[in-house]
Scaffold this active site. Sequence first.
Site, short mmCIF file in Angstrom:
data_model
loop_
_atom_site.label_atom_id
_atom_site.label_comp_id
_atom_site.label_asym_id
_atom_site.label_seq_id
_atom_site.Cartn_x
_atom_site.Cartn_y
_atom_site.Cartn_z
N GLY A 193 30.89 20.25 14.90
CA GLY A 193 30.38 18.73 15.39
C GLY A 193 29.32 18.76 16.25
CG ASP A 194 29.28 20.99 19.58
OD1 ASP A 194 29.47 20.04 19.93
OD2 ASP A 194 29.81 22.13 19.70
#
Length: 313
Positions: A249-250
């Site tokens: 997600g980052d």
Amino acid sequence: MIYTVTLNPSIDLVVNVPSFQLNGLNRMQKEQKFPGGKGINVSRVLSRLGAETTALGFIGGFTGAFIRDTLHEEGIGTDFIRVDGDSRINIKLKTEDGETEINGQGPSISEEQIALLREKLNALAEGDVLVLAGSIPRSLPAGLYEDLTGILSPRGVKVVVDASGEALGKVIAHRPFLIKPNHHELGELFGVTLTNAMEILPYGHQLLEQGARHVIVSMAGAGALLFAEEGTYQATVPQGKVINSVGAGDSLVAGFLSTYVRTGDLLESFRCGIAAGSATAFSSDLCTKNQVEQLLPQVKIKPVVHPIDLGAI
């Protein structure tokens, strides 16, 4: 400039033990150490994709020095605030039976140190990007992300918030540039269970109505949805074997921002974000630029005008 804030950075110690024996002696087959924390992950991927970034937050002790020095070795600028005590160590124990995580607590942060962080962020100017990522430690004000977004967003700073629960919900009215809940986190915000893209649609639109300028809702292997004033879009994800979901997600956030600050192209930024998130998921470490470029052609995007448009691309 893209700034990231990690309130509770860590050293992520990944330990491989083939057959773990409880209450016995175990020998590591392999170990790796990485600077950890969601904002730091974003900065590391941004740097790999050629974007200029500075990492902020609180670090302390020999562990904090490792985090800072490793980022410098990767060419990433830092402006951390030194605190008493050691930055935490998070242990990820990988065995033949699966993976176990043991996370440290981290040092205490004083009011003076919080004020120093606010002072640093007050210097940001129109056009700068600020990524607030991860949970807010109990020792810090629960409304910290809300306060910072409320101050900086009206000044033209593009505030990106990658958090969940109350920390995310409270920033939406302050017009964040981007929020990125997954479908579970989106459901938590509205007190519902969301299992597919059609169920997600009305809630993504509600987030725009409440103030968010761009919303990306990730659905793991089922792709992602982008909600924006320009329209709603659905993206597929590349096919591959998921090795490590930590940091995916980052990486999505970093891939999106690295392209957006360079081109201003919303859909191409969305495409790069999906490719970067997938590249990290298919790797044992955060993605590289070459891995992202290899996956880009596999990411297909189409507009969603009506729920009937959802489905295979």
